[in-house]
Motif scaffolding. Structure first.
Motif, mmCIF file in Angstrom:
data_model
loop_
_atom_site.group_PDB
_atom_site.id
_atom_site.type_symbol
_atom_site.label_atom_id
_atom_site.label_comp_id
_atom_site.label_asym_id
_atom_site.label_seq_id
_atom_site.Cartn_x
_atom_site.Cartn_y
_atom_site.Cartn_z
ATOM 1 N N ALA A 80 35.619 38.966 47.656
ATOM 2 C CA ALA A 80 36.351 39.688 46.609
ATOM 3 C C ALA A 80 35.513 39.864 45.348
ATOM 4 C CB ALA A 80 37.644 38.949 46.279
ATOM 5 N N GLN A 81 34.574 38.946 45.111
ATOM 6 C CA GLN A 81 33.727 39.031 43.927
ATOM 7 C C GLN A 81 32.652 40.110 44.076
ATOM 8 O OE1 GLN A 81 34.087 37.257 40.965
ATOM 9 N NE2 GLN A 81 36.035 36.660 41.908
ATOM 10 N N THR A 82 31.941 40.102 45.177
ATOM 11 C CA THR A 82 30.845 41.060 45.419
ATOM 12 C C THR A 82 30.894 41.504 46.879
ATOM 13 O OG1 THR A 82 29.340 39.210 45.870
ATOM 14 C CG2 THR A 82 29.342 40.098 43.629
ATOM 15 N N PRO A 83 31.804 42.429 47.219
ATOM 16 C CA PRO A 83 32.061 42.750 48.634
ATOM 17 C C PRO A 83 30.849 43.242 49.417
ATOM 18 C CG PRO A 83 33.126 44.324 47.167
ATOM 19 C CD PRO A 83 32.667 43.190 46.311
ATOM 20 N N GLU A 84 30.119 44.214 48.904
ATOM 21 C CA GLU A 84 28.993 44.759 49.665
ATOM 22 C C GLU A 84 27.882 43.719 49.806
ATOM 23 O OE1 GLU A 84 27.628 48.622 48.589
ATOM 24 O OE2 GLU A 84 29.649 49.410 48.257
ATOM 25 N N GLU A 85 27.600 43.011 48.727
ATOM 26 C CA GLU A 85 26.564 41.980 48.777
ATOM 27 C C GLU A 85 26.950 40.879 49.773
ATOM 28 O OE1 GLU A 85 24.716 38.535 45.838
ATOM 29 O OE2 GLU A 85 25.551 40.374 44.960
ATOM 30 N N TYR A 86 28.232 40.488 49.748
ATOM 31 C CA TYR A 86 28.650 39.427 50.660
ATOM 32 C C TYR A 86 28.552 39.882 52.119
ATOM 33 C CZ TYR A 86 31.225 35.760 52.976
ATOM 34 O OH TYR A 86 31.562 34.733 53.839
ATOM 35 N N LEU A 87 28.999 41.093 52.405
ATOM 36 C CA LEU A 87 28.938 41.593 53.784
ATOM 37 C C LEU A 87 27.504 41.656 54.286
ATOM 38 C CD1 LEU A 87 31.597 44.472 53.671
ATOM 39 C CD2 LEU A 87 31.804 42.266 54.842
ATOM 40 N N ARG A 88 26.588 42.074 53.415
ATOM 41 C CA ARG A 88 25.183 42.180 53.832
ATOM 42 C C ARG A 88 24.550 40.806 54.036
ATOM 43 N NH1 ARG A 88 24.960 46.947 49.841
ATOM 44 N NH2 ARG A 88 24.992 48.746 51.258
ATOM 45 N N GLY A 89 25.092 39.793 53.392
ATOM 46 C CA GLY A 89 24.578 38.446 53.589
ATOM 47 C C GLY A 89 25.205 37.730 54.768
#
Length: 229
Positions: A80-89
């Motif tokens: 929820a904080q950084t959706p695209e960054e989290y998904l890519r990680g």
């Protein structure tokens, strides 16, 4: 154990596997209430052409009065904080970009926050490790149905592809689990009471084409709460 199998519904297209699993489960536990696909689409806020995430199923199933045991390593608060960054990680590159392109991230954030709050409540037991076959067998024997995310491509022996899919596990025997597989219509893969041996089940729920440290094991076990209205 669930000795009376749920009524089977097959996927009317290529995108309603979760809806089918929820319909089979809800009607199994409450046969007096029948569900249409339109009603369930509205319940989990399914958008045409977009992926449906397990997180919305968690929230709505709890709201309907079910107790849940959830196996899910995804960090909804971080997403929820950084959706695209989290998904890519969290996912390998192609899978992450596919999710980003085919997800309403604004709604995904709202669902993630709702899921994050739900975990604090008394009706969901969230576990971040992968479920063992013994753990799932115990849940089934305790009256739960288990909606499992699998790789349908691996189940069908299709190499070089990953097809996220949902099946409803309701029984087991000495050799494997028994599940209603609503299938993918374009592949004609629907199977009522499909027997999946334990080794195959482990492979299709681990998404074996991905790096080991990022394997996905996602299960939602649910049954009615004794205190539900």
């Amino acid at each position: 154990m669930v000795f009376r199998p749920p009524v089977f519904y097959n996927n009317p297209d290529d995108s309603h596997c979760m809806v089918c699993c929820l319909r089979m489960g809800y009607e199994h536990f409450n046969p007096e209430k029948s569900w249409t696909y339109d009603e369930l689409n509205q319940l989990i806020r399914k958008e045409e052409g977009k992926y449906t995430w397990f997180s919305r199923a968690y929230v709505e199933t709890a709201a309907l009065g079910y107790r849940m045991v959830v196996y899910d390593a995804f960090d909804y608060g971080a997403f929820a904080q950084t959706p695209e960054e989290y998904l890519r990680g969290f996912y390998e590159s192609a899978h992450a970009e596919d999710l980003i392109a085919n997800t309403n991230l604004e709604r995904g954030i709202r669902d993630a926050l709702a899921t994050y709050r739900l975990e604090i409540g008394p009706h969901i037991d969230r576990r971040t490790e992968g479920a063992t076959k013994e753990a799932l067998k115990e849940l089934i024997e305790d009256g739960y149905l288990v909606m499992a995310m699998i790789d349908e491509a691996s189940l069908l022996g299709m190499e070089g592809k990953v097809l996220p899919h949902a099946v409803l596990v309701y029984d087991h025997d000495e050799d494997g689990f028994i599940a209603h597989n609503p299938g993918i219509k374009s592949l004609d893969s629907a199977v009522c009471a499909q027997h999946i041996d334990y080794d195959m089940f482990r492979r299709i729920t681990a998404f074996g084409t991905m790096p080991v440290e990022r394997t996905i094991r996602k299960f939602m076990a649910f049954k009615p709460r004794e205190d539900r209205d």
